[in-house]
Design an enzyme around this catalytic site. Structure first.
Site, PDB file in Angstrom:
ATOM      1  N   SER A 307       0.838  -1.193   0.000  1.00  0.00           N
ATOM      2  CA  SER A 307       0.000   0.000   0.000  1.00  0.00           C
ATOM      3  C   SER A 307       0.880   1.253   0.000  1.00  0.00           C
ATOM      4  O   SER A 307       1.710   1.423  -0.883  1.00  0.00           O
ATOM      5  CB  SER A 307      -0.960  -0.037   1.188  1.00  0.00           C
ATOM      6  OG  SER A 307      -1.960   0.938   1.072  1.00  0.00           O
ATOM      7  N   ASP A 452      -5.417  -3.735  -2.738  1.00  0.00           N
ATOM      8  CA  ASP A 452      -4.526  -3.449  -1.614  1.00  0.00           C
ATOM      9  C   ASP A 452      -3.986  -4.715  -0.956  1.00  0.00           C
ATOM     10  O   ASP A 452      -4.741  -5.574  -0.510  1.00  0.00           O
ATOM     11  CB  ASP A 452      -5.284  -2.615  -0.579  1.00  0.00           C
ATOM     12  CG  ASP A 452      -4.359  -2.023   0.469  1.00  0.00           C
ATOM     13  OD1 ASP A 452      -3.185  -2.410   0.502  1.00  0.00           O
ATOM     14  OD2 ASP A 452      -4.819  -1.167   1.234  1.00  0.00           O
TER      15      ASP A 452
END
Length: 715
Positions: A307, A452
């Site tokens: 991320s 993610d």
């Protein structure tokens, strides 16, 4: 620091390539086309005797697909009847435990502030937080240790967390054999009836150079002082390093024997990796952590990011050390412009697309940090650093991917960073892009979409161990929902307990016991909900993993945040705010540096020995530096980057040749075959001398990461 130096770190024009746009417009256009491509529809028909794709009359009401099927929940009346009442009860109990946990932590905070930190020790402690470099911080830490009497603890060999008797004997043996070997080297005299001392030294090193041998790498040995560890442990580390250097320089052993010796040591000792967690704009604290490690020459070559941490990792892996020293300054805030749009703009986009941010705009902004459409292999060849990015497929049942120069060498870094940051509701799932032989981009892995990585594998420890033999991880953890629950009842590395000279419990034994009980009970009930398949899946995602996965490592760095960080969690930082985040990141890393230094002393000595004794040619793996020299590039002297590049243990990369990689790229890009299939085809042409079990295990595990199965626990 002078006024000119201060002004320079805030001047964006001093940043390398500040005005340069690395990405080509055609790359963005191909990425946009890949995002807009419709998913391939399977062949469908009403039944076996009707034609496919027959026009079907629409029903009046829109049928919603069930969140979970009977394959997951199984059939049963009680599940349907008891699911929601039981879920409400458990969530209510977890909420009650959460309130109790906050009150417990508040009690411990008051206990430490009003009972432990008082008088001179408080003034000495404040000096730690105002230092801007490690040298000054170390002086302040030693002064605090002297005031608390921690130096006496260092002088005492005995401790329950390591075998001090074995280490004491071993240090004496190593020192004596090293001195004998040095005498033989200088006088060139060896008794014909006896083996050289250096051979006996190698035998002992093979027995003791292992990960956490006799407990010398136990974090507890660094958690009872602010600086350093036991004197005996430090002597052991320094002596092993000196012995390894002596073996590498010895002329009494052939290079081939030394190479096999160091290869054996490397396999046993393992490698070190830096893991940068996700956490939205909290990830900018990673800049300070990386800066502290870089300034003290302890920045590992293996770096993984997830991320927001993937963006920082990409910047680090695509820049040289000198470039990083110029980039990791407050002026970098002028290049962070991903969240510059106004409120009305992102609200309309979210209503229209379900995502707050525009994927193409993020790709344009992210490409500067990744030096345009650089691939994982190109980044490795440029800096010698091994970048890893964790991504999660859109399908909740598919395994995750750890992209690096082995599993996906031609994958474009910025596409992997975007995929790793694609939080549902913030950024839509992203297609990974690969660079073909002609330099153009194409969809990677059949055009599947990814999101993610923090949702399931924030810290991919298992995959790092599988691909690079990593068994020592430095984790910089900034996830806000995890920082609240981090609590080390017996102190952490470089952060001892505040009372009883570091040998007590934080908040007293009762406070620590209550904290541990509440936290473990909350974790238990979350696991119950997950295993009974009771939790809903908003946006098609199992959100329990953001709490239940492992978020720590061998060394865990927790930068200290402030409440305003939550307000700016999706905002671009100003230079002043980024300066504070860099400073706090450095402050959080300073207590861990001595532990990391001792680990890397031995690791770098092993890698240097491998580099000096590795055979050239002979069918063995070729490092990227040798590859460039063989092809007529870089005929000048070897620079430090190339030296570090050769230290990344090419024997683990398999047959690293340009022809093999070109064939892999051609198959992956032109034929729609992913890298795992291309690797299998390559192995068919060049069979390895491994057992069938080892070969099947390697082929099945090379691409995927962190499979939740008992079969992986033995690796």
């Amino acid at each position: 620091m002078t006024d000119s130096a201060i002004g320079n770190v805030y001047d964006p024009r001093a940043l390398p390539d500040y005005d340069r746009e690395f990405i080509h417009p055609d790359d963005l256009r191909r990425f946009e086309n890949a995002l807009n491509d419709q998913d391939v529809l399977p062949l469908v028909a009403l039944n076996d005797w009707r034609p496919v794709y027959q026009r079907v009359r629409k029903t009046r009401g829109r049928r919603k697909e069930p969140r979970r099927t009977k394959d997951e929940t199984r059939e049963g009346v009680l599940y349907t009847v008891l699911k929601w009442p039981f879920l409400a009860f458990v969530l209510g109990w977890i909420s009650f435990l959460g309130v109790a946990y906050i009150l417990t932590r508040f009690y411990i905070f008051i206990y430490e502030q009003w009972v432990s930190w008082r008088g001179k020790r408080q003034s000495l402690r404040k000096q730690l937080y105002v230092q801007t470099n490690y040298r000054d911080w170390l002086k302040a830490a030693e002064a605090l240790d002297a005031h608390l009497g921690n130096h006496a603890w260092k002088e005492i060999d005995e401790n329950a967390y390591y075998d001090h008797i074995t280490i004491n004997k071993l240090v004496s043996q190593l020192r004596k054999l090293r001195q004998d070997a040095e005498w033989e080297m200088h006088h060139e005299q060896v008794n014909a009836a006896e083996s050289p001392a250096v051979e006996e030294l190698c035998t002992i090193l093979e027995a003791c150079v292992k990960n956490n041998f006799a407990g010398v790498e136990n974090p507890r040995l660094y958690s009872e002082t602010y600086s350093g560890t036991k004197v005996l442990v430090q002597e052991y580390v320094d002596e092993v390093k000196a012995c390894l250097e002596l073996v590498a320089e010895s002329k009494q052993i052939s290079d081939e024997d030394k190479y096999h010796h160091f290869k054996h040591l490397d396999t046993n000792f393992g490698r070190t990796a830096l893991c940068l967690s996700g956490g939205a704009t909290f990830a900018y604290y990673h800049f300070g952590v990386v800066r502290a490690l870089l300034d003290n020459n302890v920045l590992p070559e293996i770096i993984t990011g997830t991320s927001g941490g993937a963006l920082v990792a990409a910047l680090v892996a695509t820049r040289t050390d000198e470039e990083l020293k110029q980039l990791l300054v407050p002026a970098l805030a002028h290049r962070i412009r991903a969240c510059h749009e106004g409120f009305t703009t992102w609200v309309r986009r979210w209503w229209r697309t379900g995502a707050r941010f525009d994927t193409l705009e993020w790709a344009r902004q992210c490409s500067w940090f990744c030096r345009g459409s650089t691939t994982f292999r190109e980044a490795y060849e440029r800096t010698g650093r091994i970048l890893n990015v964790s991504c999660v497929p859109s399908d909740p049942h598919s395994p995750t991917i750890l992209a690096n120069y082995l599993t996906s060498p031609n994958c474009v870094i910025w596409s992997a960073v975007l995929a790793s940051a694609a939080v549902p509701g913030i950024l839509n799932p992203v297609v990974l892009m690969t660079k073909k032989r002609d330099g153009t981009l194409a969809p990677y892995s059949f055009g599947h979409k990814w999101k993610d990585g923090s949702l399931r594998t924030d810290i991919p420890i298992k995959a790092l161990n599988l691909h690079f033999n990593v068994n020592f991880t430095i984790v910089s953890q900034v996830n806000p929902h995890i920082n609240l629950f981090f609590f080390s009842s017996r102190g952490a590395v470089g952060r001892p307990v505040t009372h009883r000279k570091g040998r007590g419990w934080r908040g007293g034994f009762l406070g620590s016991a209550i904290e541990q009980y509440i936290k473990l009970d909350m974790n238990k009930w979350l696991r119950v909900l997950r295993h009974l398949e009771l939790l809903p899946r908003p946006m098609g995602q199992d959100w329990s993993e953001i709490w239940l996965q492992k978020f720590s490592g061998t060394v865990t760095i927790w930068p200290k945040t402030v409440p305003s960080d939550f307000y700016y969690i999706l905002s671009d930082p100003t230079p002043e705010r980024l300066a504070r985040m860099i400073h706090m990141g450095q402050q959080s890393a300073f207590p861990k540096i001595q532990f990391i230094k001792n680990r890397l002393k031995i690791e770098y000595a092993i890698i240097k020995g491998l580099q000096q004794t590795a055979p050239r040619g002979g069918g063995r793996a070729t490092s990227p530096t040798q590859l460039r020299l063989r092809n007529g590039h870089g005929n000048g002297p070897v620079n430090p980057i190339d030296e570090r590049l050769d230290q990344n243990l090419p024997e683990r990369t398999g047959e690293y040749s340009k022809e093999a990689d070109a064939n892999s790229a051609e198959m992956s890009d032109s034929s729609g075959v992913d890298s795992a299939t291309a690797s299998a085809l390559r192995e068919a042409r060049h069979p390895r001398r491994n057992s069938m079990l080892v070969e099947m295990q390697r082929q099945s595990a090379v691409f995927f990461d962190d499979v939740d199965s008992d079969t992986w626990k033995g690796q």
